[in-house]
Design an enzyme around this catalytic site. Structure first.
Site, mmCIF file in Angstrom:
data_model
loop_
_atom_site.group_PDB
_atom_site.id
_atom_site.type_symbol
_atom_site.label_atom_id
_atom_site.label_comp_id
_atom_site.label_asym_id
_atom_site.label_seq_id
_atom_site.Cartn_x
_atom_site.Cartn_y
_atom_site.Cartn_z
ATOM 1 C CE LYS A 1 -4.033 -2.064 0.028
ATOM 2 N NZ LYS A 1 -3.749 -3.451 -0.324
HETATM 3 C C1 LIG Z 1 -9.760 -2.952 -1.583
HETATM 4 C C2 LIG Z 1 -9.150 -3.626 -0.390
HETATM 5 N N1 LIG Z 1 -9.841 -3.699 0.749
HETATM 6 C C3 LIG Z 1 -9.332 -4.265 1.858
HETATM 7 C C4 LIG Z 1 -8.066 -4.814 1.858
HETATM 8 C C5 LIG Z 1 -7.572 -5.487 3.103
HETATM 9 O O1 LIG Z 1 -6.477 -4.881 3.677
HETATM 10 P P1 LIG Z 1 -5.429 -5.737 4.552
HETATM 11 O O2 LIG Z 1 -4.654 -6.590 3.623
HETATM 12 O O3 LIG Z 1 -4.603 -4.692 5.231
HETATM 13 O O4 LIG Z 1 -6.225 -6.528 5.524
HETATM 14 C C6 LIG Z 1 -7.302 -4.742 0.686
HETATM 15 C C7 LIG Z 1 -5.968 -5.267 0.586
HETATM 16 O O5 LIG Z 1 -5.128 -5.733 0.849
HETATM 17 C C8 LIG Z 1 -7.850 -4.143 -0.475
HETATM 18 O O6 LIG Z 1 -7.155 -4.065 -1.615
#
Ligand SMILES: Cc1ncc(COP(=O)(O)O)c(C=O)c1O
Length: 393
Positions: free
Chosen positions: A191
């Site tokens: 990210k």
């Molecule tokens: C659109 C979206 N929502 C939620 C997430 C979830 O985030 P995390 O991986 O930090 O749990 C991600 C990605 O990793 C994502 O791309």
């Protein structure tokens, strides 16, 4: 790799490379030396700085973007058998958190230009059980927030923004993170701001913030830092059955440094996007991404669409050829309704969301991160163009 391919001798360009420097190393080392590793002063400082940065009253740090979405739905009190509207073009986290409650994620097709939730399809998907909408700012471009907020207001729905891609992004001059009642960010390794794994919730509501702080740490009143600190007490009470969703101070120390680089990193991404779009814009086989008026994108992803009718090869072959030339890419996203779980659990099938499917078939995410050099960007452009020219109909 096939012989005669074009990256012999050249260093591969990965799809993503985390941009961390000595400042991050020093910040993490300081936490290690401090003797306090889990959630503590660095996390509270990160929360304060983050809230200020996006213009929200509260920021609550957690261990992932998924945890942030989960706690946001807990804050609104989502119940089993209720429904939450989400775009089909997203990562499964957006849908799985709805399932955690025994509620149903109701998928919606996307706008072919922005790849964000198609606002015109929302009314038709609202039922008596609909409780909330989770718009996802795909690739970092803000959704149609005015329209979404108006529908939500008129139909009494909550809006929880999935801003996993959207730091920093703006909608009509306001940062994503201060617009809706609840916004969830991700600090996953790829990210725009990373702590390896991590996430943040922002809200203006004192009540939501208090609930999320309790629920991120087992549902106990008061956190470990306060218990073990100089003026702390051993006493605590369990007031809810919460979750183990707190971040560590190691992560928050990284986040604090990364936050100071956020604007510069966004400028670098925007410059790369500009160079890609200038190079690909006048080639018939390509459709570069467009940022809608009144918005700025976080440029978490640069999603290039292929005009397949002008090419003799499909998207997958295009990706393979880029790989042979040492250029890493990805695809965002396989629409949720094409995955076995969503088909088995909710009866979705291929053909349900034609726009998302058509865009999925022709999209490629190109490398876009601050440490991509000018030479790297030129190499990506040259190779992408060459493949299109070779494969032109
Ligand atoms: C659109 C979206 N929502 C939620 C997430 C979830 O985030 P995390 O991986 O930090 O749990 C991600 C990605 O990793 C994502 O791309």
């Amino acid at each position: 790799m096939a012989s005669g391919t074009k990256f012999v001798g050249a260093t591969p360009i990965p799809f993503h490379r985390a941009c961390l420097g000595e400042e991050e190393v020093a910040a993490v080392s300081e936490v290690i030396r401090s003797g306090w590793l889990t959630m503590g002063p660095k996390t509270f400082e990160f929360e304060a700085q983050f809230a200020k940065y996006v213009g929200a009253r509260h920021a609550v740090a957690v261990c992932s973007g998924t945890a942030a979405l989960h706690l946001a739905l807990d804050a609104i009190g989502l119940k089993p058998d209720e429904e939450v509207l989400i775009p089909t073009t997203t990562f499964t986290a957006t849908g799985e958190v709805v399932k955690y409650f025994g509620a149903r994620p109701v998928l919606i097709d996307v706008n072919p230009v922005s790849l964000n939730i198609d606002v015109s399809a929302i009314e038709g998907a609202i039922s008596a059980r609909t409780r909330a909408i989770i718009p996802v700012h795909m690739a970092g471009q803000p959704c149609d927030m005015n329209e979404l907020r108006e529908i939500a207001r008129a139909r009494g729905l909550h809006v929880v923004e999935d801003a996993a891609h959207a730091l920093p992004a703006e909608y009509e001059g306001r940062r994503i993170g201060c617009i809706s009642e609840l916004t969830a960010f991700s600090f996953y390794a790829t990210k725009t701001l990373t702590t390896g794994e991590g996430g943040m919730l922002t809200t203006d509501s004192d009540e939501y913030a208090a609930r999320m702080r309790v629920m991120r740490l087992h549902g106990i009143s008061g956190d470990a830092w306060k218990r073990y600190g100089k003026n702390g007490s051993w006493f605590y009470e369990v007031v809810e059955a919460g979750y183990k969703y707190n971040p560590t101070d190691l992560q928050s120390a990284l986040g604090l440094v990364q936050l100071t680089k956020c604007d510069a990193s966004n400028d670098a991404r925007r410059r790369i996007a500009g160079r890609y779009s200038a190079a690909f814009g006048d080639i018939g086989a390509f459709e570069p991404p467009i940022t809608n008026p009144g918005r700025t994108s976080a440029w978490h992803l640069y999603i290039l669409r292929l005009r397949l009718e002008r090419l003799r090869i499909g998207r997958n072959a295009f990706i393979e050829q880029l790989k042979e030339r040492g250029i890493g890419t990805s695809v965002h996203f396989i629409p949720l309704h094409l995955h076995p779980f969503y088909q088995r659990a909710y009866g979705y099938k291929k053909g349900d969301f034609p726009v998302a499917e058509a865009e999925f078939e022709r999209c490629i995410s190109l490398p876009i991160y601050p440490s991509l050099t000018d030479v790297d960007v030129e190499r990506v452009i040259k190779n992408v163009k060459e493949i299109a020219i070779d494969a032109a109909r």
